[in-house]
Design an enzyme around this catalytic site. Structure first.
Site, short mmCIF file in Angstrom:
data_model
loop_
_atom_site.label_atom_id
_atom_site.label_comp_id
_atom_site.label_asym_id
_atom_site.label_seq_id
_atom_site.Cartn_x
_atom_site.Cartn_y
_atom_site.Cartn_z
N ARG A 1 2.95 4.96 6.39
CA ARG A 1 3.39 4.31 7.63
C ARG A 1 3.96 2.91 7.42
O ARG A 1 4.30 2.21 8.37
CB ARG A 1 2.22 4.24 8.62
CG ARG A 1 1.70 5.61 9.02
CD ARG A 1 0.35 5.52 9.68
NE ARG A 1 -0.67 5.01 8.77
CZ ARG A 1 -1.93 4.78 9.10
NH1 ARG A 1 -2.33 5.00 10.35
NH2 ARG A 1 -2.80 4.34 8.22
N CYS B 1 -5.85 0.11 6.97
CA CYS B 1 -5.71 0.60 5.60
C CYS B 1 -6.90 1.49 5.22
O CYS B 1 -8.05 1.03 5.20
CB CYS B 1 -5.60 -0.57 4.62
SG CYS B 1 -5.33 -0.04 2.91
N CYS C 1 0.84 -1.20 0.00
CA CYS C 1 0.00 0.00 0.00
C CYS C 1 0.88 1.26 0.00
O CYS C 1 1.99 1.25 0.52
CB CYS C 1 -0.90 0.01 1.23
SG CYS C 1 -2.07 1.40 1.24
N HIS D 1 -2.06 -3.96 5.09
CA HIS D 1 -1.84 -3.54 6.48
C HIS D 1 -3.17 -3.23 7.14
O HIS D 1 -4.09 -2.70 6.51
CB HIS D 1 -0.91 -2.30 6.53
CG HIS D 1 -1.50 -1.07 5.92
ND1 HIS D 1 -2.00 -0.04 6.68
CD2 HIS D 1 -1.70 -0.71 4.64
CE1 HIS D 1 -2.46 0.90 5.88
NE2 HIS D 1 -2.29 0.52 4.63
N ASP E 1 0.46 3.76 1.73
CA ASP E 1 0.41 4.35 3.08
C ASP E 1 1.82 4.69 3.60
O ASP E 1 2.72 3.85 3.57
CB ASP E 1 -0.27 3.35 4.04
CG ASP E 1 -0.67 4.01 5.34
OD1 ASP E 1 0.23 4.54 6.04
OD2 ASP E 1 -1.86 4.01 5.68
CO CO Z 1 -3.37 1.19 3.01
#
Ligand code: CO
Length: 220
Positions: free
Chosen positions: A46, A101, A42, A98, A44
């Site tokens: 993080r 998400c 992803c 994750h 993302d």
């Molecule tokens: Co995500």
């Protein structure tokens, strides 16, 4: 602007640190890459792939998008996959989702998300595919976490449907495909140990591309 400029300062420090530990670090990096892993994850912020896996530059080929999808018509994802599997000859293809998400969460809500509607419909389709199991989960968080896992599983299946992966598995027995979930709250990677043989048992014939081991990389 201060914040913007600090990135270049960080970069110079990083170069110094690398050179201190290994004087020819960048000369070696420039020679070429031979990563063993392809990571599809992803976008993302993080989930920094190299960092959580403890891998150095050159050790991980990466593709990231919202909700770690491998969409059939996505030229970008499939170019990365083809290049990694056929040319770089990676041994492992990892799809890593994750918990927490935002993409998966958005797909669970009845909301118009503009251009994301089409993208996240892929996740809604996965919900529909596993609706019986998901609707039986009373706790909303648990249901959401399970959809994150099932999304990873289905993206792995998408990887296994491709000609390039089927060819390489036939030719050299690799790459193996793995589904992982990163737990943001703990920092730990979890291997979902997805039993692909069981999952693909009933549908293998549909996706089997009848590739013989002599076929060249262009002769799909
Ligand atoms: Co995500």
């Amino acid at each position: 602007m201060e914040r913007y400029r600090s990135v270049f300062e960080n970069n110079r420090r990083w170069v110094e640190e690398k050179r201190r530990a290994q004087p020819d670090f960048f000369e070696q990096l420039a020679v070429g890459q031979a990563p063993e892993f392809l990571y599809i994850g992803c976008s993302d912020s993080r989930v920094p792939a190299n960092e959580v896996m403890g891998l150095a530059p050159g050790e991980l080929f990466v593709h990231r998008n919202v909700a770690n999808l491998v969409v059939n018509t996505d030229l970008n994802a499939h170019s990365v996959l083809e290049y990694a599997v056929t040319h770089l000859q990676v041994d492992y293809v990892i799809v890593c989702g994750h918990y927490g998400c935002g993409g998966v969460q958005a797909a669970m809500q009845s909301k118009d998300l503009g251009i994301l509607n089409g993208w996240l419909r892929e996740v809604r389709d996965i919900y529909r595919l596993h609706q019986t199991e998901l609707d039986a989960i009373q706790d909303e968080t648990a249901r959401y976490r399970r959809l994150v896992e099932l999304n990873v599983q289905e993206q792995c299946v998408h990887v296994l449907k491709t000609a390039c992966v089927q060819k390489e598995i036939l030719r050299r027995g690799k790459p193996s495909v793995h589904g992982w979930v990163f737990d943001l709250g703990e920092g730990l990677l979890r291997d979902l140990d997805i039993p692909f043989d069981d999952i693909l048992k009933d549908v293998r014939e549909i996706y089997h591309l009848d590739i013989d081991s002599e076929t060249t990389s262009n002769g799909v």
